[in-house]
Design a protein around this motif. Structure first.
Motif, short mmCIF file in Angstrom:
data_model
loop_
_atom_site.label_atom_id
_atom_site.label_comp_id
_atom_site.label_asym_id
_atom_site.label_seq_id
_atom_site.Cartn_x
_atom_site.Cartn_y
_atom_site.Cartn_z
N UNK A 143 0.91 -1.22 0.00
CA UNK A 143 -0.02 0.13 0.04
C UNK A 143 0.88 1.26 0.22
N UNK A 144 1.97 0.95 0.12
CA UNK A 144 3.04 2.29 -0.03
C UNK A 144 3.24 3.14 -1.39
N UNK A 145 2.73 2.41 -2.45
CA UNK A 145 2.75 2.89 -3.71
C UNK A 145 4.01 2.51 -4.59
N UNK A 146 4.42 1.31 -4.33
CA UNK A 146 5.41 0.68 -5.28
C UNK A 146 4.97 0.32 -6.64
N UNK A 147 3.63 -0.27 -6.58
CA UNK A 147 3.10 -0.62 -7.95
C UNK A 147 2.81 0.58 -8.64
N UNK A 148 2.47 1.70 -8.16
CA UNK A 148 2.15 2.98 -9.01
C UNK A 148 3.48 3.37 -9.42
N UNK A 149 4.46 3.46 -8.68
CA UNK A 149 5.85 3.93 -8.98
C UNK A 149 6.49 3.27 -10.20
N UNK A 150 6.11 1.92 -9.93
CA UNK A 150 6.50 1.17 -11.26
C UNK A 150 5.76 1.34 -12.57
N UNK A 151 4.40 1.48 -12.40
CA UNK A 151 3.61 1.72 -13.69
C UNK A 151 3.96 3.05 -14.07
N UNK A 156 11.33 -3.96 -14.98
CA UNK A 156 10.59 -3.70 -13.71
C UNK A 156 9.89 -4.79 -13.22
N UNK A 157 10.39 -5.09 -11.99
CA UNK A 157 9.69 -6.40 -11.32
C UNK A 157 8.92 -5.97 -10.26
N UNK A 201 19.47 -2.94 -16.80
CA UNK A 201 19.14 -2.15 -15.41
C UNK A 201 17.81 -2.88 -14.98
N UNK A 202 17.64 -3.06 -13.69
CA UNK A 202 16.58 -3.69 -13.03
C UNK A 202 16.32 -3.11 -11.76
N UNK A 203 14.81 -2.60 -11.70
CA UNK A 203 14.33 -1.90 -10.31
C UNK A 203 13.29 -3.15 -10.02
N UNK A 204 13.63 -3.58 -8.75
CA UNK A 204 12.76 -4.70 -8.29
C UNK A 204 12.09 -4.43 -6.84
N UNK A 205 10.58 -4.40 -7.04
CA UNK A 205 9.91 -4.26 -5.79
C UNK A 205 9.93 -5.60 -4.77
N UNK A 206 10.27 -5.46 -3.81
CA UNK A 206 10.33 -6.63 -2.99
C UNK A 206 9.94 -6.42 -1.58
N UNK A 207 9.40 -7.40 -0.79
CA UNK A 207 9.35 -7.30 0.53
C UNK A 207 10.59 -7.86 1.44
#
Length: 228
Positions: A46-54, A169-170, A199-205
């Protein structure tokens, strides 16, 4: 100094603006990603990771701010130009593989290449090369339902890299897998990234997975901050 592949400057995004249930997701987020660099984006749900990646991948537009890919400013570009840039320069991986169920593994990797104008023979050769790199070439003729979760996600990685993008983007790419499979699948992804030099930007917990990347940043209160 290596090329800047992705630059985000001052991104803001508010949903339901002006309404009682207004949610300000991004509050001036900045990020720069260099060629060949892997960056972990860590934040709670809910912090906005998906929004940022999109936004980074041109699937959404910020209320304010700037998105550059390969030095090209994407602001003000029409849908056709954004789609072309996305197809050419960006690969996406999600928590769920989203493979097309009626097609085999190799066909799922071939299809985006055909849409990009690659010949069928070249597309199949590249698909088999990528599937081989992640250890699922022998499963190329199977449909997704016949693959394990880890195999499905590795095929999804190959599909994301099929058109040789400069940016991956992942979004929680191993979040749907058990710890052992997650570790094995993440190693396959990092191997692909290293082999291709993108280059890779990867959102992860997963902080253990994040620590295996070049750099870790946090998304907190709508802003990106470097890891302590």
């Amino acid at each position: 100094m290596s090329e800047t592949v992705l630059r985000l400057e001052g991104l803001t995004k508010t949903y339901n603006s002006g309404r009682p249930n207004e949610v300000q997701v991004l509050r001036g987020s900045d990020l720069e990603l260099r060629a060949g660099e892997t960056v972990a984006l860590v934040a709670p749900s809910g912090a906005g990771k998906s929004t940022l990646l999109h936004m980074a991948g041109l699937l959404d537009t910020p209320d304010r701010g700037r998105v550059e890919i390969g030095g090209a400013d994407m602001a003000g570009r029409g849908d056709r130009a954004r789609t072309a840039a996305r197809r050419r320069d960006v690969g996406f991986v999600y928590q769920f593989h989203h493979l097309l169920p009626e097609f085999t593994a190799v066909e799922n990797v071939v299809l985006p290449q055909l849409a990009n104008g690659t010949s069928p023979a070249e597309a199949e050769a590249r698909a088999m090369e990528l599937l081989g790199r992640v250890g699922v070439a022998e499963r190329a003729g199977h449909r997704p339902a016949a693959l394990s979760g880890g195999e499905q996600q590795r095929v999804a990685f190959c599909r994301a890299l099929a058109n040789a993008p400069r940016l991956l983007l992942a979004d929680e790419p191993t979040g749907n897998l058990d710890p052992e499979t997650s570790d094995r699948v993440f190693a396959a992804l990092m191997g692909l990234v290293a082999d291709t030099g993108l280059s890779a930007l990867i959102a992860t917990h997963n902080h253990d997975l994040a620590a295996r990347m070049d750099r870790v940043v946090h998304l907190d209160a709508g802003r990106i901050t470097p890891a302590a």
